[in-house]
Design a protein around this motif. Structure first.
Motif, short mmCIF file in Angstrom:
data_model
loop_
_atom_site.label_atom_id
_atom_site.label_comp_id
_atom_site.label_asym_id
_atom_site.label_seq_id
_atom_site.Cartn_x
_atom_site.Cartn_y
_atom_site.Cartn_z
N ASN B 109 0.86 -1.19 0.00
CA ASN B 109 0.00 0.00 0.00
C ASN B 109 0.90 1.24 0.00
OD1 ASN B 109 -1.51 2.27 1.58
ND2 ASN B 109 -3.11 0.88 0.83
N ASP B 110 0.69 2.12 -0.97
CA ASP B 110 1.68 3.21 -1.11
C ASP B 110 1.67 4.18 0.06
OD1 ASP B 110 -0.71 4.54 -1.76
OD2 ASP B 110 0.14 5.56 -3.52
N TYR B 136 -4.61 2.24 10.83
CA TYR B 136 -4.33 1.10 9.95
C TYR B 136 -3.81 -0.08 10.77
CZ TYR B 136 -1.83 -1.80 6.60
OH TYR B 136 -1.37 -2.87 5.86
N ASN B 183 -11.23 7.21 5.80
CA ASN B 183 -11.45 6.48 4.55
C ASN B 183 -10.62 7.12 3.44
OD1 ASN B 183 -12.86 8.71 3.72
ND2 ASN B 183 -14.87 7.73 3.76
N LEU B 184 -10.76 6.58 2.24
CA LEU B 184 -9.89 7.03 1.16
C LEU B 184 -10.10 8.50 0.84
CD1 LEU B 184 -7.74 6.20 -0.90
CD2 LEU B 184 -9.59 5.65 -2.50
N THR B 196 -2.03 7.20 -3.54
CA THR B 196 -3.30 6.70 -4.08
C THR B 196 -4.09 5.98 -2.98
OG1 THR B 196 -2.43 4.52 -4.66
CG2 THR B 196 -2.18 6.28 -6.31
N GLY B 197 -3.39 5.53 -1.93
CA GLY B 197 -4.04 4.75 -0.89
C GLY B 197 -4.31 3.33 -1.33
N CYS B 198 -3.77 2.94 -2.48
CA CYS B 198 -4.06 1.61 -3.05
C CYS B 198 -2.98 0.59 -2.71
CB CYS B 198 -4.17 1.70 -4.56
SG CYS B 198 -5.66 2.58 -5.09
N ASP B 199 -3.40 -0.65 -2.67
CA ASP B 199 -2.48 -1.78 -2.56
C ASP B 199 -1.87 -2.04 -3.94
OD1 ASP B 199 -3.15 -2.00 0.08
OD2 ASP B 199 -4.52 -3.70 -0.19
N ARG B 203 -6.34 -1.79 -5.70
CA ARG B 203 -7.53 -1.55 -4.87
C ARG B 203 -7.12 -0.98 -3.52
NH1 ARG B 203 -10.82 -7.09 -5.98
NH2 ARG B 203 -8.85 -7.92 -5.25
N SER B 204 -7.98 -0.16 -2.96
CA SER B 204 -7.64 0.47 -1.68
C SER B 204 -8.49 -0.11 -0.55
CB SER B 204 -7.88 1.98 -1.74
OG SER B 204 -7.69 2.53 -0.44
N ASP B 207 -11.11 2.43 0.67
CA ASP B 207 -12.10 2.99 -0.25
C ASP B 207 -13.50 2.47 0.07
OD1 ASP B 207 -13.33 4.30 -2.27
OD2 ASP B 207 -12.52 3.05 -3.88
#
Lengths: 140, 219
Positions: B109-110, B136, B183-184, B196-199, B203-204, B207
């Protein structure tokens, strides 16, 4: 021969805490640094603060042992330090029989204020925080 | 002192929650007594027409004072849960240690990985980063807050038993009425498009609406 020495702990790394003519010592608390796994950056930060405190002797090891030995070397009967809320520093100060100086408080909050939530503290603290230094304190 | 001179209480009030906001970065100096809360508050009040103009900054100083007072009252008990979790889970439902992928900044996750790296490399995190990474760890990875608090305490230049441990307890809900979540949308808003909050799969885990996250994360 001096009657007192200052034990500088890690919550008082300012030259303003030093008493002119009074010897002072800071000890890197090896047990704490090791136990908590303190980063090198943190140690460097403390070192930089100490560099701004000329005349403070810097040692490392067991705090109580080192401060006591420092006081003996200076034939001092009194060890002065700042009071702290940190249990580690409180325990060391107790063991040393240190004379505690109270740092200037952020606000003069009456004793017994409910600290269960910030909102409860804030109800009592807010008027004090927003008071101009020139304004008289109101009775809370 | 340069950092004191750079304080802008009005800008702080307006944008402190943004990663690029006018935060003071005074916390290491406050933690080590180089500056006192009183000294900073008097300096801040002198900069503004009325103390209320600096309300957000003065309240943040008050939070630090509050946490110190709680530490004075509770002592080493701040290392333990001050209250039960309000997540529907018991302490035994949480892992004792931080996951290896988290500590290695390799979760994929960035936001998470960059935050871990930033703390390790600089000893500093913006308050939004601290709260979100704590959420988290505790809520998404279901790890005891104590493990995260100990990790952050060791790495922060301003690591402080009072502010650090009690803030983690606030996020976890062991010193608050409810757990802290983000949340995102919230992440993107305060970090200004930095992540981006994504893995790694695009996908995050963040989100979702708050209602949905509450259903997913809590019992």
């Amino acid at each position: 021969m001096s009657a007192a020495v200052t034990w500088v702990h890690d919550e008082m790394l300012s030259a303003t805490v030093l008493t002119p003519g009074q010897s002072a010592v800071f000890v890197y608390d090896e047990a704490w640094l090791r136990c908590e796994g303190m980063s090198l950056k943190r140690i460097v930060f403390m070192h930089e603060c100490l560099c701004e405190m000329p005349g403070v002797e810097v040692r490392r090891g067991d705090v109580v042992h080192e401060v006591r030995a420092f006081a003996e070397r200076h034939s001092a009967h009194v060890i002065e330090t700042f009071a702290s809320r940190d249990p580690r520093l409180q325990a060391q100060a107790r063991e040393l029989g240190a004379q505690l100086l109270e740092p200037e408080p952020f606000i003069d909050l009456p004793a017994g204020v409910d600290l269960k939530r910030f909102s409860r503290y804030w109800r009592r603290a807010e008027p004090l925080v927003f008071r101009k230094p020139s304004e008289p304190a109101e009775k809370l | 002192m340069q950092r004191m001179a750079a304080i802008d209480p009005i800008a702080y009030g307006a944008n402190r929650n943004h990663y690029d906001g006018a935060v003071t970065r005074l916390s290491p100096y406050l933690r080590h007594g180089v500056l006192s809360l009183k000294e900073v508050s008097e300096h801040v009040i002198a900069l503004v027409p009325t103390p209320r103009s600096a309300d957000k900054l003065l309240q943040e100083l008050a939070w630090r004072d509050y946490y110190r007072r709680v530490l004075g009252e509770r002592g080493d008990a701040v290392r333990e849960d001050l209250e039960p979790y309000k997540t529907g889970y018991q302490p035994s439902d949480y892992a004792d240690a931080l996951p290896a992928d988290f500590l290695a900044a390799q979760t994929g996750n960035d936001f998470v990985d960059a935050t871990v790296r930033e703390l390790h490399e600089t000893g500093y995190l913006h308050n939004q980063g601290r709260m979100k990474i704590a959420a988290y760890v505790v809520h998404w990875r279901r790890v005891k807050w104590q493990a995260g608090a100990a990790w952050m305490y060791a790495h922060l230049l301003d690591g402080d038993l009072a502010s650090n441990h009690l803030s983690w307890q606030w996020v976890a809900s062991t010193f608050a009425a409810k757990p802290y979540l983000f949340n995102l949308d919230n992440l993107l808003r305060w970090t200004g498009g930095r992540f981006t909050g994504c893995d790694a799969d695009g996908r995050s885990p963040f989100d979702a609406s708050y209602d949905e996250l509450n259903r997913r994360l809590f019992a």
